[in-house]
Motif scaffolding. Structure first.
Motif, short mmCIF file in Angstrom:
data_model
loop_
_atom_site.label_atom_id
_atom_site.label_comp_id
_atom_site.label_asym_id
_atom_site.label_seq_id
_atom_site.Cartn_x
_atom_site.Cartn_y
_atom_site.Cartn_z
N ALA A 96 0.85 -1.19 0.00
CA ALA A 96 0.00 0.00 0.00
C ALA A 96 0.89 1.24 0.00
O ALA A 96 1.70 1.42 0.89
N THR A 97 0.76 2.05 -1.02
CA THR A 97 1.56 3.26 -1.11
C THR A 97 0.73 4.52 -0.92
O THR A 97 1.27 5.59 -0.87
N GLU A 98 -0.57 4.37 -0.85
CA GLU A 98 -1.43 5.53 -0.72
C GLU A 98 -2.05 5.62 0.67
O GLU A 98 -2.00 6.64 1.30
N GLU A 99 -2.69 4.53 1.11
CA GLU A 99 -3.41 4.60 2.37
C GLU A 99 -3.75 3.19 2.85
O GLU A 99 -4.06 2.32 2.08
N THR A 100 -3.64 3.02 4.16
CA THR A 100 -4.11 1.80 4.79
C THR A 100 -5.14 2.21 5.83
O THR A 100 -5.49 3.38 5.95
N ASN A 101 -5.60 1.27 6.61
CA ASN A 101 -6.58 1.59 7.65
C ASN A 101 -6.03 2.60 8.66
O ASN A 101 -6.75 3.43 9.17
N ARG A 102 -4.72 2.55 8.93
CA ARG A 102 -4.10 3.38 9.97
C ARG A 102 -3.14 4.41 9.42
O ARG A 102 -2.89 5.44 10.04
N LEU A 103 -2.56 4.18 8.26
CA LEU A 103 -1.52 5.05 7.72
C LEU A 103 -1.97 5.71 6.42
O LEU A 103 -2.80 5.18 5.70
N ILE A 104 -1.36 6.86 6.14
CA ILE A 104 -1.64 7.56 4.89
C ILE A 104 -0.31 8.05 4.32
O ILE A 104 0.57 8.47 5.07
N ALA A 105 -0.16 8.00 3.03
CA ALA A 105 1.06 8.45 2.36
C ALA A 105 1.12 9.98 2.37
O ALA A 105 0.09 10.65 2.32
N SER A 106 2.32 10.50 2.44
CA SER A 106 2.49 11.96 2.51
C SER A 106 1.86 12.68 1.33
O SER A 106 1.28 13.75 1.49
N ASN A 107 1.91 12.09 0.15
CA ASN A 107 1.33 12.76 -1.01
C ASN A 107 -0.19 12.86 -0.94
O ASN A 107 -0.79 13.69 -1.60
N LYS A 108 -0.82 12.03 -0.10
CA LYS A 108 -2.27 12.14 0.09
C LYS A 108 -2.62 13.14 1.19
O LYS A 108 -3.73 13.65 1.22
N VAL A 109 -1.70 13.43 2.08
CA VAL A 109 -1.94 14.43 3.12
C VAL A 109 -1.89 15.82 2.50
O VAL A 109 -2.73 16.68 2.78
N GLU A 110 -0.91 16.04 1.63
CA GLU A 110 -0.77 17.34 0.98
C GLU A 110 -2.00 17.61 0.12
O GLU A 110 -2.41 16.77 -0.67
N GLY A 111 -2.62 18.76 0.34
CA GLY A 111 -3.82 19.13 -0.39
C GLY A 111 -5.11 18.79 0.34
O GLY A 111 -6.19 19.20 -0.09
N THR A 112 -5.01 18.06 1.46
CA THR A 112 -6.20 17.72 2.23
C THR A 112 -6.76 18.97 2.90
O THR A 112 -6.02 19.77 3.46
#
Length: 121
Positions: A5-21
């Motif tokens: 998983a490079t984007e998101e798991t149940n507990r973790l999120i990839a940095s590129n998905k945090v940016e822009g949130t």
């Protein structure tokens, strides 16, 4: 072989998905979005989420470091929620695109202090 998983798991999120949130206050008002976040090199702990706020379509906006622990991810908003209003945010430490601060201990104390928090680093 399994996919990692490079984007998101149940507990973790990839940095590129945090940016822009998006970031909202408790009243559901959008304050801005996460531009990036700053991570302590030694501990690996996120220290700041840098909120992009103001301007029009990202032009002329400023960057507001928020202590990472202020943010709570809420699925119903599809973004982060912070317990502050625009008036407090507008008076917060910030910087422009061409004037990034040193992010040293003195700066950290001023950012955390503005939000009534002790700088833990």
């Amino acid at each position: 072989m399994t996919d990692i998983a490079t984007e998101e798991t149940n507990r973790l999120i990839a940095s590129n998905k945090v940016e822009g949130t998006n970031v909202y206050n408790r009243e559901g008002e959008k304050l801005g979005s996460i531009y990036n976040f700053m991570v302590d090199k030694r501990s690996g702990k996120a220290e700041y989420a840098v909120l992009q706020f103001g301007g029009l379509f990202g032009l002329g906006s400023d960057y507001y470091p928020l202590p990472w622990d202020m943010l709570t991810y809420e699925t119903e908003h599809g973004g982060y929620v912070v317990n502050l209003d625009k008036a407090l945010l507008e008076k917060a430490p910030r910087y422009g695109a061409d004037a990034e601060p040193a992010f040293d201990r003195t700066y950290g104390q001023s950012v955390y202090g503005h939000y009534g928090m002790n700088y833990p680093f």
